[in-house]
Design a protein around this motif. Structure first.
Motif, PDB file in Angstrom:
ATOM      1  N   MET A   1      -9.459  75.032  -9.219  1.00  0.00           N
ATOM      2  CA  MET A   1      -9.992  73.784  -9.775  1.00  0.00           C
ATOM      3  C   MET A   1     -10.455  74.014 -11.209  1.00  0.00           C
ATOM      4  SD  MET A   1     -12.138  72.181  -6.581  1.00  0.00           S
ATOM      5  CE  MET A   1     -13.036  73.709  -6.297  1.00  0.00           C
ATOM      6  N   GLU A   2     -10.132  73.056 -12.066  1.00  0.00           N
ATOM      7  CA  GLU A   2     -10.501  73.176 -13.471  1.00  0.00           C
ATOM      8  C   GLU A   2     -11.949  72.708 -13.674  1.00  0.00           C
ATOM      9  OE1 GLU A   2      -6.334  72.817 -12.728  1.00  0.00           O
ATOM     10  OE2 GLU A   2      -7.844  71.233 -12.490  1.00  0.00           O
ATOM     11  N   GLN A   3     -12.658  73.405 -14.575  1.00  0.00           N
ATOM     12  CA  GLN A   3     -14.041  73.058 -14.876  1.00  0.00           C
ATOM     13  C   GLN A   3     -14.242  72.952 -16.379  1.00  0.00           C
ATOM     14  OE1 GLN A   3     -16.591  75.980 -12.908  1.00  0.00           O
ATOM     15  NE2 GLN A   3     -16.937  74.544 -11.230  1.00  0.00           N
ATOM     16  N   THR A  10     -21.955  70.534 -15.737  1.00  0.00           N
ATOM     17  CA  THR A  10     -20.693  71.134 -15.311  1.00  0.00           C
ATOM     18  C   THR A  10     -19.836  70.064 -14.650  1.00  0.00           C
ATOM     19  OG1 THR A  10     -21.730  73.289 -14.921  1.00  0.00           O
ATOM     20  CG2 THR A  10     -19.599  72.891 -13.869  1.00  0.00           C
ATOM     21  N   ILE A  11     -18.568  69.945 -15.095  1.00  0.00           N
ATOM     22  CA  ILE A  11     -17.626  68.984 -14.521  1.00  0.00           C
ATOM     23  C   ILE A  11     -16.512  69.750 -13.838  1.00  0.00           C
ATOM     24  CG2 ILE A  11     -16.021  67.090 -14.998  1.00  0.00           C
ATOM     25  CD1 ILE A  11     -18.552  67.775 -17.620  1.00  0.00           C
ATOM     26  N   THR A  12     -16.231  69.396 -12.596  1.00  0.00           N
ATOM     27  CA  THR A  12     -15.158  70.029 -11.824  1.00  0.00           C
ATOM     28  C   THR A  12     -14.244  68.942 -11.274  1.00  0.00           C
ATOM     29  OG1 THR A  12     -16.713  71.764 -11.121  1.00  0.00           O
ATOM     30  CG2 THR A  12     -14.623  71.606  -9.929  1.00  0.00           C
ATOM     31  N   TRP A  13     -12.935  69.112 -11.452  1.00  0.00           N
ATOM     32  CA  TRP A  13     -11.975  68.153 -10.920  1.00  0.00           C
ATOM     33  C   TRP A  13     -11.620  68.512  -9.488  1.00  0.00           C
ATOM     34  CZ3 TRP A  13     -12.667  68.854 -15.972  1.00  0.00           C
ATOM     35  CH2 TRP A  13     -12.577  67.734 -16.811  1.00  0.00           C
ATOM     36  N   LEU A  14     -11.759  67.544  -8.571  1.00  0.00           N
ATOM     37  CA  LEU A  14     -11.446  67.736  -7.163  1.00  0.00           C
ATOM     38  C   LEU A  14     -10.037  67.209  -6.874  1.00  0.00           C
ATOM     39  CD1 LEU A  14     -14.838  66.514  -5.632  1.00  0.00           C
ATOM     40  CD2 LEU A  14     -14.266  68.772  -6.571  1.00  0.00           C
ATOM     41  N   ASN A  15      -9.524  67.533  -5.715  1.00  0.00           N
ATOM     42  CA  ASN A  15      -8.185  67.090  -5.338  1.00  0.00           C
ATOM     43  C   ASN A  15      -8.262  65.738  -4.646  1.00  0.00           C
ATOM     44  OD1 ASN A  15      -5.594  66.705  -4.438  1.00  0.00           O
ATOM     45  ND2 ASN A  15      -5.458  68.599  -3.267  1.00  0.00           N
ATOM     46  N   GLY A  16      -7.919  64.692  -5.392  1.00  0.00           N
ATOM     47  CA  GLY A  16      -8.013  63.338  -4.849  1.00  0.00           C
ATOM     48  C   GLY A  16      -6.690  62.719  -4.474  1.00  0.00           C
ATOM     49  N   THR A  51      -5.134  61.170  -8.851  1.00  0.00           N
ATOM     50  CA  THR A  51      -6.321  60.357  -8.530  1.00  0.00           C
ATOM     51  C   THR A  51      -7.445  61.332  -8.181  1.00  0.00           C
ATOM     52  OG1 THR A  51      -5.571  60.117  -6.227  1.00  0.00           O
ATOM     53  CG2 THR A  51      -5.006  58.338  -7.745  1.00  0.00           C
ATOM     54  N   ASP A  52      -7.803  62.152  -9.147  1.00  0.00           N
ATOM     55  CA  ASP A  52      -8.717  63.266  -8.919  1.00  0.00           C
ATOM     56  C   ASP A  52     -10.136  62.967  -9.398  1.00  0.00           C
ATOM     57  OD1 ASP A  52      -6.671  64.770  -7.833  1.00  0.00           O
ATOM     58  OD2 ASP A  52      -6.207  65.816  -9.709  1.00  0.00           O
TER      59      ASP A  52
END
Length: 280
Positions: A1-3, A10-16, A51-52
């Motif tokens: 996951m990218e941060q 801290t921003i983290t992209w989840l798998n949406g 759509t993450d």
């Protein structure tokens, strides 16, 4: 996951999940020979769109921007029509961070179209329940009104399955609201009447999430707006205002839909000066 780190945030992209929508609809009146150079399409003229959700962590709070496409919420026909090749896996993404859906304190909904709001609820046996049972769900009052009483055009994207189970969790605002330290939602209109952006300021740094006013990096041109926009001239005016502001602030632009970039900064001439690309 990218941060991405923005000051103390801290921003983290989840798998949406992922959809594939018609490129012509996504770029409106822009001719295909122009937009396809910036964002390629498949043989069906569809472009890949993530759509993450973005997990924003600050001061011990877990704030989610958008909720993903959901899991088990779409029929086979809907999956086919929307080109859904992967559904949400939010719980697994959170698990990799040592979190569960019960740890989400706030969900910021820039708007409530199905591809942003399906993840708000999930099936538990024969009934739909909240996917984030402890969270406040924040959206503009205009958006919440239309979600519950859609018009002849918007009823295809505002679904009762995405709001009835969370009605007691919703908090609304008129013009803007600060939901946590340095995290603000601002109403814009444009894509929908109630559409909002998210502005984050921390440690002298700025991040702007323009949501579906800027669905991908290829929509940088202020005139390139979607056919899906209910109020395209409002989208144009708001893009002009906020993109200019963000470039002056040397702010990060973040994306929910872009399959190539998670975030980037543009220079005064429109060039990308730094970026965070999605691992593909």
């Amino acid at each position: 996951m990218e941060q991405l780190k923005i000051g103390d945030v801290t921003i983290t992209w989840l798998n949406g999940g992922v959809t594939h929508l018609d490129g012509g609809a996504m770029f409106g009146v822009v001719p295909k020979p122009l937009w396809s150079k910036k964002y390629p399409c498949n043989d069906n003229n569809q472009i890949e769109l993530r759509t993450d959700p973005l997990l924003v962590q600050v001061d011990g709070k877990n704030v989610l921007i958008e909720s993903g496409i959901g899991n088990g919420k779409l029929t086979d026909k809907q999956k086919r029509n929307f080109g859904v090749t992967e559904e949400s896996n939010i719980e697994q993404s959170l698990g990799q961070l040592g979190l569960t859906t019960n740890d989400i304190d706030i969900v910021l909904m820039t708007h409530m179209h199905f591809d942003h709001a399906c993840g708000l609820t999930k099936w538990e046996g024969e009934r739909l329940v909240s996917a984030f049972p402890r969270a406040q769900i924040v959206t503009s009052q205009l958006e919440w009104n239309e979600m519950r009483q859609p018009n002849i055009r918007s009823r295809n994207t505002y679904w009762k399955e995405n709001w009835e189970a969370v009605v007691d969790q919703v908090v609304t605002f008129e013009k803007e609201i600060e939901v946590a330290s340095g995290i603000k939602m601002v109403h814009t209109g444009g894509h929908s009447e109630g559409h909002s952006l998210v502005l984050i300021e921390s440690g002298g740094e700025t991040l702007i999430h323009l949501a579906d006013l800027l669905p991908t990096h290829a929509h940088q041109n202020i005139l390139w707006v979607m056919a899906y926009d209910d109020y395209p001239m409002t989208s144009i005016f708001e893009k002009q205002k906020w993109i200019s502001y963000a470039i002056e602030q040397q702010a990060w632009f973040t994306f929910y839909h872009d399959t190539y970039y998670r975030a980037l900064k543009w220079g005064e001439s429109g060039e990308i000066i730094t970026s965070l690309q999605r691992n593909r």
